[in-house]
Scaffold this motif. Structure first.
Motif, PDB file in Angstrom:
ATOM      1  N   UNK A  89       1.305  -1.348   0.182  1.00  0.00           N
ATOM      2  CA  UNK A  89       0.691  -0.268   0.247  1.00  0.00           C
ATOM      3  C   UNK A  89       0.572   1.248  -0.144  1.00  0.00           C
ATOM      4  N   UNK A  90       1.889   1.022  -0.561  1.00  0.00           N
ATOM      5  CA  UNK A  90       3.108   2.686  -0.349  1.00  0.00           C
ATOM      6  C   UNK A  90       2.784   3.245  -1.758  1.00  0.00           C
ATOM      7  N   UNK A  91       1.904   2.881  -2.984  1.00  0.00           N
ATOM      8  CA  UNK A  91       1.359   3.634  -3.685  1.00  0.00           C
ATOM      9  C   UNK A  91       1.502   5.017  -3.767  1.00  0.00           C
ATOM     10  N   UNK A  92       1.465   5.775  -4.122  1.00  0.00           N
ATOM     11  CA  UNK A  92       1.427   7.533  -4.130  1.00  0.00           C
ATOM     12  C   UNK A  92       1.859   7.597  -3.301  1.00  0.00           C
ATOM     13  N   UNK A  93       2.450   7.527  -2.023  1.00  0.00           N
ATOM     14  CA  UNK A  93       3.368   7.601  -1.104  1.00  0.00           C
ATOM     15  C   UNK A  93       4.271   8.706  -1.268  1.00  0.00           C
ATOM     16  N   UNK A  94       4.572   9.866  -0.584  1.00  0.00           N
ATOM     17  CA  UNK A  94       5.592  10.619  -1.089  1.00  0.00           C
ATOM     18  C   UNK A  94       7.205   9.859   0.477  1.00  0.00           C
ATOM     19  N   UNK A  95       8.743   9.821  -0.800  1.00  0.00           N
ATOM     20  CA  UNK A  95       9.552   9.708   0.250  1.00  0.00           C
ATOM     21  C   UNK A  95      10.314  10.710  -0.209  1.00  0.00           C
ATOM     22  N   UNK A  96      11.562  11.021   1.301  1.00  0.00           N
ATOM     23  CA  UNK A  96      12.822  12.350   1.361  1.00  0.00           C
ATOM     24  C   UNK A  96      13.581  11.762   1.335  1.00  0.00           C
ATOM     25  N   UNK A  97      14.348  11.695   0.355  1.00  0.00           N
ATOM     26  CA  UNK A  97      15.931  11.332   0.525  1.00  0.00           C
ATOM     27  C   UNK A  97      16.564  12.259   0.559  1.00  0.00           C
ATOM     28  N   UNK A  98      17.634  12.544   0.819  1.00  0.00           N
ATOM     29  CA  UNK A  98      18.889  14.342   1.234  1.00  0.00           C
ATOM     30  C   UNK A  98      19.967  12.839   1.086  1.00  0.00           C
ATOM     31  N   UNK A  99      20.772  13.754   0.154  1.00  0.00           N
ATOM     32  CA  UNK A  99      21.709  13.744  -0.149  1.00  0.00           C
ATOM     33  C   UNK A  99      22.982  13.864   0.459  1.00  0.00           C
ATOM     34  N   UNK A 100      23.359  13.149   1.925  1.00  0.00           N
ATOM     35  CA  UNK A 100      24.777  14.042   2.707  1.00  0.00           C
ATOM     36  C   UNK A 100      25.816  13.727   2.101  1.00  0.00           C
ATOM     37  N   UNK A 101      25.800  12.839   1.442  1.00  0.00           N
ATOM     38  CA  UNK A 101      28.228  13.566   1.111  1.00  0.00           C
ATOM     39  C   UNK A 101      28.314  11.781   0.683  1.00  0.00           C
ATOM     40  N   UNK A 102      29.719  11.954   0.257  1.00  0.00           N
ATOM     41  CA  UNK A 102      30.480  10.878  -0.505  1.00  0.00           C
ATOM     42  C   UNK A 102      31.761  10.937   0.555  1.00  0.00           C
ATOM     43  N   UNK A 103      31.935   9.381   0.809  1.00  0.00           N
ATOM     44  CA  UNK A 103      33.423   9.819   0.976  1.00  0.00           C
ATOM     45  C   UNK A 103      35.213   8.525  -0.029  1.00  0.00           C
ATOM     46  N   UNK A 104      35.818   9.018   0.358  1.00  0.00           N
ATOM     47  CA  UNK A 104      36.658   7.878  -0.225  1.00  0.00           C
ATOM     48  C   UNK A 104      36.490   8.160  -1.657  1.00  0.00           C
ATOM     49  N   UNK A 105      35.856   8.705  -2.089  1.00  0.00           N
ATOM     50  CA  UNK A 105      36.099   8.810  -3.856  1.00  0.00           C
ATOM     51  C   UNK A 105      36.554   7.741  -4.677  1.00  0.00           C
ATOM     52  N   UNK A 106      36.387   7.481  -6.114  1.00  0.00           N
ATOM     53  CA  UNK A 106      37.769   7.307  -6.832  1.00  0.00           C
ATOM     54  C   UNK A 106      38.002   8.078  -7.263  1.00  0.00           C
ATOM     55  N   UNK A 107      39.199   8.325  -7.772  1.00  0.00           N
ATOM     56  CA  UNK A 107      39.785   9.983  -8.403  1.00  0.00           C
ATOM     57  C   UNK A 107      40.651  10.332  -9.718  1.00  0.00           C
ATOM     58  N   UNK A 108      39.139  10.474 -10.557  1.00  0.00           N
ATOM     59  CA  UNK A 108      39.505  11.018 -11.390  1.00  0.00           C
ATOM     60  C   UNK A 108      40.323  11.405 -12.643  1.00  0.00           C
ATOM     61  N   UNK A 109      41.211  12.790 -11.642  1.00  0.00           N
ATOM     62  CA  UNK A 109      41.943  13.435 -11.804  1.00  0.00           C
ATOM     63  C   UNK A 109      43.345  12.875 -11.862  1.00  0.00           C
ATOM     64  N   UNK A 110      44.116  13.757 -12.630  1.00  0.00           N
ATOM     65  CA  UNK A 110      45.036  13.599 -12.537  1.00  0.00           C
ATOM     66  C   UNK A 110      46.589  14.278 -11.869  1.00  0.00           C
ATOM     67  N   UNK A 111      46.063  15.643 -12.642  1.00  0.00           N
ATOM     68  CA  UNK A 111      46.347  16.753 -12.182  1.00  0.00           C
ATOM     69  C   UNK A 111      45.402  17.554 -10.710  1.00  0.00           C
ATOM     70  N   UNK A 112      44.494  17.967 -11.181  1.00  0.00           N
ATOM     71  CA  UNK A 112      43.348  19.293 -10.181  1.00  0.00           C
ATOM     72  C   UNK A 112      42.607  18.306  -9.444  1.00  0.00           C
ATOM     73  N   UNK A 113      42.035  18.692  -8.391  1.00  0.00           N
ATOM     74  CA  UNK A 113      40.831  17.928  -7.868  1.00  0.00           C
ATOM     75  C   UNK A 113      39.722  17.873  -8.617  1.00  0.00           C
ATOM     76  N   UNK A 114      38.786  16.763  -8.316  1.00  0.00           N
ATOM     77  CA  UNK A 114      37.809  15.976  -8.650  1.00  0.00           C
ATOM     78  C   UNK A 114      36.654  17.252  -8.398  1.00  0.00           C
TER      79      UNK A 114
END
Length: 238
Positions: free
Chosen positions: A5-30
């Protein structure tokens, strides 16, 4: 616990942060950002410039629940200026805990395209329509016919305070004191004589004057010896 019985109800999602991400930059910060997908709905956070491996976002999104769909898809990218954005990692977020308990604050793993660990993303999920088990704080019901326990039979959690007994000399009963006089009280007469009436009584009318002298009264004109018609030290002229 069932979450039907969840159809149509609302859910809240907060994106807080990321930790220890893979670095895709060689010179500057990503410069990472996060994309969230639920069904056909897609959301994107702002770009955390120079966020590097531990960016912070604190952004909230609201989704309309679809019956039978209980997971989110999260993708993390690195924003580039001169070329296409670089893919960092992705992961699936299960909604079962949030739908059953109403709240979920967890870290979810991310994987690169090759399946290697690419860091973590932290999400806080709120669901206000969760059917939480009711907790009863009242006394348990007793079977019919069982003696009822008194609510006042339990000892008091507070220490009892003993007060001294009342005084042995109670207040005098009503009427023990003489009634107050309506006139002021004067001290008794210290002399031996009876008090004079106030005001002094006037002498009754017709009271005689005090008696005359003890000497007998003299007749009129007898103050002088006879034969001298005129009093005086000189003899009358011839």
């Amino acid at each position: 616990m069932t979450t039907h019985g969840i159809h149509g109800n609302l859910i809240e999602v907060t994106v807080v942060s990321c930790n220890k991400l893979k670095d895709t930059e060689w010179i500057s910060r990503q410069d990472p950002y996060v994309c969230v997908e639920y069904g056909s709905t897609k959301s994107r956070t702002r770009t955390c410039t120079d966020g590097g491996k531990n960016p912070t976002f604190q952004e909230k999104f609201v989704y309309t629940l679809i019956e039978g769909l209980r997971e989110l898809i999260v993708n993390v990218w690195n924003s580039n200026t001169l070329k296409h954005d670089s893919f960092i990692g992705s992961g699936k977020v299960q909604l079962e805990k949030a739908l059953s308990q109403g709240f979920d604050d967890s870290l979810w793993p991310l994987q690169s395209k090759t399946g290697r660990h690419a860091g973590e993303v932290r999400l806080i999920i709120h669901y206000t329509k969760a059917h939480k088990p009711a907790t009863s704080h009242g006394p348990a019901s007793q079977p019919h016919g069982a003696p009822q326990a008194s609510l006042y039979s339990q000892p008091s959690p507070y220490p009892s305070v003993s007060y001294p007994p009342p005084s042995a000399a109670p207040y005098p009963p009503p009427g023990g004191y003489p009634p107050p006089s309506s006139y002021p009280s004067y001290p008794p007469n210290s002399s031996g004589y009876p008090p004079a009436p106030y005001p002094p009584q006037a002498a009754p009318y017709g009271q005689p004057y005090p008696p005359n002298s003890a000497y007998p009264p003299q007749p009129y004109g007898s103050q002088y010896p006879p034969g001298h018609p005129y009093p005086g030290p000189y003899p009358p002229p011839y």
